[in-house]
Design a protein around this motif. Structure first.
Motif, PDB file in Angstrom:
ATOM      1  N   MET A   1    -109.393 -63.884  15.433  1.00 19.01           N
ATOM      2  CA  MET A   1    -109.798 -62.633  16.066  1.00 19.01           C
ATOM      3  C   MET A   1    -108.546 -61.833  16.438  1.00 19.01           C
ATOM      4  O   MET A   1    -107.546 -62.401  16.882  1.00 19.01           O
ATOM      5  CB  MET A   1    -110.606 -62.910  17.341  1.00 19.01           C
ATOM      6  CG  MET A   1    -112.031 -63.387  17.063  1.00 19.01           C
ATOM      7  SD  MET A   1    -113.013 -62.080  16.349  1.00 19.01           S
ATOM      8  CE  MET A   1    -114.589 -62.932  16.199  1.00 19.01           C
ATOM      9  N   PRO A   2    -108.579 -60.513  16.361  1.00 22.12           N
ATOM     10  CA  PRO A   2    -107.437 -59.697  16.771  1.00 22.12           C
ATOM     11  C   PRO A   2    -107.319 -59.685  18.281  1.00 22.12           C
ATOM     12  O   PRO A   2    -108.273 -59.966  18.998  1.00 22.12           O
ATOM     13  CB  PRO A   2    -107.766 -58.311  16.197  1.00 22.12           C
ATOM     14  CG  PRO A   2    -109.269 -58.295  16.145  1.00 22.12           C
ATOM     15  CD  PRO A   2    -109.686 -59.689  15.807  1.00 22.12           C
ATOM     16  N   ASP A   3    -106.126 -59.355  18.771  1.00 21.95           N
ATOM     17  CA  ASP A   3    -105.896 -59.231  20.205  1.00 21.95           C
ATOM     18  C   ASP A   3    -105.745 -57.772  20.560  1.00 21.95           C
ATOM     19  O   ASP A   3    -105.211 -56.966  19.786  1.00 21.95           O
ATOM     20  CB  ASP A   3    -104.624 -59.982  20.603  1.00 21.95           C
ATOM     21  CG  ASP A   3    -104.792 -61.479  20.434  1.00 21.95           C
ATOM     22  OD1 ASP A   3    -105.835 -61.990  20.843  1.00 21.95           O
ATOM     23  OD2 ASP A   3    -103.884 -62.110  19.864  1.00 21.95           O
ATOM     24  N   THR A   8    -104.779 -52.195  26.513  1.00 18.23           N
ATOM     25  CA  THR A   8    -106.230 -52.215  26.355  1.00 18.23           C
ATOM     26  C   THR A   8    -106.919 -52.158  27.709  1.00 18.23           C
ATOM     27  O   THR A   8    -106.550 -52.844  28.654  1.00 18.23           O
ATOM     28  CB  THR A   8    -106.664 -53.486  25.613  1.00 18.23           C
ATOM     29  OG1 THR A   8    -106.134 -53.430  24.300  1.00 18.23           O
ATOM     30  CG2 THR A   8    -108.163 -53.583  25.525  1.00 18.23           C
ATOM     31  N   THR A   9    -107.958 -51.381  27.795  1.00 21.61           N
ATOM     32  CA  THR A   9    -108.695 -51.233  29.048  1.00 21.61           C
ATOM     33  C   THR A   9    -109.997 -52.014  29.034  1.00 21.61           C
ATOM     34  O   THR A   9    -110.816 -51.885  29.935  1.00 21.61           O
ATOM     35  CB  THR A   9    -109.005 -49.746  29.304  1.00 21.61           C
ATOM     36  OG1 THR A   9    -109.761 -49.244  28.196  1.00 21.61           O
ATOM     37  CG2 THR A   9    -107.726 -48.950  29.432  1.00 21.61           C
ATOM     38  N   GLY A  10    -110.157 -52.864  28.000  1.00 20.83           N
ATOM     39  CA  GLY A  10    -111.410 -53.590  27.877  1.00 20.83           C
ATOM     40  C   GLY A  10    -111.513 -54.769  28.818  1.00 20.83           C
ATOM     41  O   GLY A  10    -112.552 -55.409  28.892  1.00 20.83           O
ATOM     42  N   THR A  47    -114.097 -59.955  24.574  1.00 22.36           N
ATOM     43  CA  THR A  47    -114.701 -58.633  24.751  1.00 22.36           C
ATOM     44  C   THR A  47    -115.752 -58.430  23.658  1.00 22.36           C
ATOM     45  O   THR A  47    -115.877 -59.228  22.731  1.00 22.36           O
ATOM     46  CB  THR A  47    -113.641 -57.526  24.638  1.00 22.36           C
ATOM     47  OG1 THR A  47    -113.162 -57.500  23.291  1.00 22.36           O
ATOM     48  CG2 THR A  47    -112.501 -57.756  25.595  1.00 22.36           C
ATOM     49  N   ALA A  48    -116.495 -57.348  23.767  1.00 24.89           N
ATOM     50  CA  ALA A  48    -117.492 -57.035  22.745  1.00 24.89           C
ATOM     51  C   ALA A  48    -116.841 -56.860  21.381  1.00 24.89           C
ATOM     52  O   ALA A  48    -117.466 -57.116  20.341  1.00 24.89           O
ATOM     53  CB  ALA A  48    -118.244 -55.762  23.138  1.00 24.89           C
ATOM     54  N   ARG A  52    -109.489 -61.628  22.974  1.00 25.61           N
ATOM     55  CA  ARG A  52    -109.390 -62.729  23.930  1.00 25.61           C
ATOM     56  C   ARG A  52    -109.149 -62.190  25.342  1.00 25.61           C
ATOM     57  O   ARG A  52    -108.364 -61.265  25.527  1.00 25.61           O
ATOM     58  CB  ARG A  52    -108.223 -63.654  23.547  1.00 25.61           C
ATOM     59  CG  ARG A  52    -108.326 -64.332  22.188  1.00 25.61           C
ATOM     60  CD  ARG A  52    -107.023 -65.083  21.904  1.00 25.61           C
ATOM     61  NE  ARG A  52    -107.050 -65.825  20.665  1.00 25.61           N
ATOM     62  CZ  ARG A  52    -106.746 -65.327  19.478  1.00 25.61           C
ATOM     63  NH1 ARG A  52    -106.400 -64.050  19.373  1.00 25.61           N
ATOM     64  NH2 ARG A  52    -106.800 -66.080  18.394  1.00 25.61           N
ATOM     65  N   LEU A  53    -109.807 -62.842  26.302  1.00 25.94           N
ATOM     66  CA  LEU A  53    -109.578 -62.508  27.713  1.00 25.94           C
ATOM     67  C   LEU A  53    -109.415 -63.799  28.507  1.00 25.94           C
ATOM     68  O   LEU A  53    -110.174 -64.757  28.329  1.00 25.94           O
ATOM     69  CB  LEU A  53    -110.767 -61.708  28.278  1.00 25.94           C
ATOM     70  CG  LEU A  53    -110.999 -60.304  27.710  1.00 25.94           C
ATOM     71  CD1 LEU A  53    -112.258 -59.698  28.345  1.00 25.94           C
ATOM     72  CD2 LEU A  53    -109.798 -59.413  27.951  1.00 25.94           C
ATOM     73  N   TYR A  54    -108.439 -63.787  29.394  1.00 24.17           N
ATOM     74  CA  TYR A  54    -108.163 -64.956  30.236  1.00 24.17           C
ATOM     75  C   TYR A  54    -108.706 -64.717  31.635  1.00 24.17           C
ATOM     76  O   TYR A  54    -108.354 -63.732  32.296  1.00 24.17           O
ATOM     77  CB  TYR A  54    -106.662 -65.219  30.316  1.00 24.17           C
ATOM     78  CG  TYR A  54    -106.065 -65.742  29.035  1.00 24.17           C
ATOM     79  CD1 TYR A  54    -105.966 -67.118  28.800  1.00 24.17           C
ATOM     80  CD2 TYR A  54    -105.578 -64.877  28.062  1.00 24.17           C
ATOM     81  CE1 TYR A  54    -105.411 -67.602  27.629  1.00 24.17           C
ATOM     82  CE2 TYR A  54    -105.021 -65.362  26.882  1.00 24.17           C
ATOM     83  CZ  TYR A  54    -104.939 -66.723  26.674  1.00 24.17           C
ATOM     84  OH  TYR A  54    -104.386 -67.201  25.511  1.00 24.17           O
TER      85      TYR A  54
END
Length: 273
Positions: A1-3, A8-10, A47-48, A52-54
């Protein structure tokens, strides 16, 4: 998956992007990717768009990974500490603390050695004025090391001398002085006995001179020719050898020239290497 890019505000309050976490922890994005791929520390959210989110929990685990890495633990050891409930974490950390203490002690010794090396390069001798007089005798001129540094400090021979000097204290220098004095005496005795400069005995003394002089730096046969000429022409050296045996500097120079010829060296044209 891309980062997501750093801006980014997601990410919401519970999740930070790879770039944001890398910046906060002072690690590279590549390291985070590696830890994710190996399962050491994976982000829990996406995210949608699939970035990736930590989460705070993820970031706490990452913080421990970074701390353990800074302490010198390998990734496999870190994984065990984080995931094995039976692991004695305090015990493992105490073991690592002991290793770090040993490393600090080694580095302190290395630092002290570097300090001595620096001082030796800058000053030559690492002996006090009193120690110099005691080791080299009352005729020793304490300005000589500084004069030698000014004259030869940019030569390879000075660097070699400094490295040897850095490892020596008064007892080691006393041994060098005793070996030099014994050699001078042997040279004087050989000259007094009428030893020819082209004799095997004279050649052995020439080789002994090279061995004794190696306490300062390696002396090739060509360099020895130049040094013997210096003994003969420099008033201070000539006076020293004359106190051992009048005319000794000239006799020794003849011995060195003869020995050099046996090694295919022309004493009249040779130069310092």
């Amino acid at each position: 998956m891309p980062d997501a890019p750093d801006a980014t505000t997601g990410a919401d309050d519970d999740g930070l992007t790879v770039g944001q976490v890398a910046a906060r922890l002072g690690v590279t994005v590549r390291a985070l990717h590696h830890w994710d791929e190996t399962g050491l520390a994976r982000p829990s959210l996406r995210t949608a768009a699939g970035y990736r989110l930590y989460t705070p929990t993820d970031r706490e685990r990452l913080h421990r990974v970074v701390v353990y890495r800074e302490l010198g633990l390998g990734l496999d050891d870190i994984r065990t500490l984080l995931d094995d409930p039976a692991e004695d974490v305090p015990g493992a950390l105490r073991t690592q603390r002991a290793r770090i203490t040993e490393r600090i002690e080694r580095l302190q010794l290395l630092g002290a050695g570097l300090d001595r090396m620096i001082e030796a390069h800058e000053h030559g001798l690492l002996l006090t004025a009193e120690q110099q007089t005691e080791v080299f005798g009352p005729a020793w001129n304490q300005d000589w090391p500084a004069e030698a540094r000014d004259r030869y400090g940019d030569t390879p021979q000075w660097q070699q001398y400094a490295e040897r000097s850095a490892a020596r204290g008064p007892e080691e220098w006393r041994a060098v002085t005793e070996a030099t004095t014994a050699l001078d005496r042997a040279l004087g005795d050989a000259m007094a006995a009428g030893t020819p400069p082209d004799s095997p005995e004279a050649n052995r003394l020439v080789e002994r001179h090279r061995e004794v002089f190696a306490a300062y730096f390696p002396l090739t046969h060509r360099m020895q020719v130049c040094l013997a000429r210096h003994y003969e022409t420099d008033p201070a050296f000539t006076a020293h050898y004359d106190t051992v045996r009048p005319g000794l500097a000239t006799w020794f120079r003849r011995c060195v020239d003869t020995s050099a010829r046996t090694h295919g060296i022309d004493p009249d044209t040779t130069e310092w290497e």
